[in-house]
Design a protein around this motif. Structure first.
Motif, mmCIF file in Angstrom:
data_model
loop_
_atom_site.group_PDB
_atom_site.id
_atom_site.type_symbol
_atom_site.label_atom_id
_atom_site.label_comp_id
_atom_site.label_asym_id
_atom_site.label_seq_id
_atom_site.Cartn_x
_atom_site.Cartn_y
_atom_site.Cartn_z
ATOM 1 N N MET A 1 36.861 47.348 45.286
ATOM 2 C CA MET A 1 36.042 47.103 44.224
ATOM 3 C C MET A 1 36.483 48.396 43.184
ATOM 4 S SD MET A 1 34.425 44.471 44.531
ATOM 5 C CE MET A 1 33.672 44.511 43.021
ATOM 6 N N GLU A 2 37.124 49.188 43.617
ATOM 7 C CA GLU A 2 37.606 50.146 42.686
ATOM 8 C C GLU A 2 38.737 49.694 41.642
ATOM 9 O OE1 GLU A 2 41.082 52.614 44.940
ATOM 10 O OE2 GLU A 2 39.292 52.779 45.903
ATOM 11 N N SER A 3 39.240 48.539 41.921
ATOM 12 C CA SER A 3 40.472 47.788 40.829
ATOM 13 C C SER A 3 39.433 46.797 40.247
ATOM 14 C CB SER A 3 41.461 47.729 41.556
ATOM 15 O OG SER A 3 41.362 46.374 42.409
ATOM 16 N N TYR A 4 38.174 46.708 40.304
ATOM 17 C CA TYR A 4 37.513 45.540 39.561
ATOM 18 C C TYR A 4 37.662 45.482 37.976
ATOM 19 C CZ TYR A 4 33.781 42.692 37.790
ATOM 20 O OH TYR A 4 32.824 41.671 36.964
ATOM 21 N N ASP A 5 37.125 46.410 37.507
ATOM 22 C CA ASP A 5 37.191 46.774 36.148
ATOM 23 C C ASP A 5 38.628 46.414 35.320
ATOM 24 O OD1 ASP A 5 34.478 47.132 36.015
ATOM 25 O OD2 ASP A 5 34.684 49.241 35.890
ATOM 26 N N ASP A 6 39.586 47.031 35.886
ATOM 27 C CA ASP A 6 41.194 47.006 35.576
ATOM 28 C C ASP A 6 41.399 45.253 35.875
ATOM 29 O OD1 ASP A 6 41.412 49.471 34.793
ATOM 30 O OD2 ASP A 6 42.278 49.908 36.963
ATOM 31 N N ALA A 7 40.982 44.870 37.051
ATOM 32 C CA ALA A 7 41.455 43.249 37.247
ATOM 33 C C ALA A 7 40.752 42.311 36.193
ATOM 34 C CB ALA A 7 41.159 43.069 38.663
#
Length: 80
Positions: free
Chosen positions: A1-7
């Motif tokens: 989930m730590e890459s959600y915003d970037d994805a």
């Protein structure tokens, strides 16, 4: 989930640019990246890691995400 915003931002931008390239007839040859991002969100949605509301932040519809085909998304957005 730590890459959600970037994805989210990557997929939204990627679909927009790819659709534009398709509309003006440019060759768009990195559909594998778009498909990979689409798969990322589909897996996250199916596993319950993200909600439907969170997946809609990508600018795609649930139907597009569940359709599992980046190529079809581009074709439909280009009117083919």
């Amino acid at each position: 989930m730590e890459s959600y915003d970037d994805a989210v931002e990557r997929l939204k931008t990627f679909v927009d640019k790819a659709a534009r390239a398709t509309l003006i007839g440019d060759v768009f040859d990195d559909a594998a990246t778009g498909q990979g991002l689409l798969n990322y969100f589909l897996r996250a949605l199916n596993s319950g890691a993200i909600t439907e509301e969170e997946v809609l932040a990508t600018g795609l519809t649930l139907e597009e995400i569940r359709g599992r085909s980046f190529k079809k998304i581009l074709e439909n957005r280009a009117g083919k």
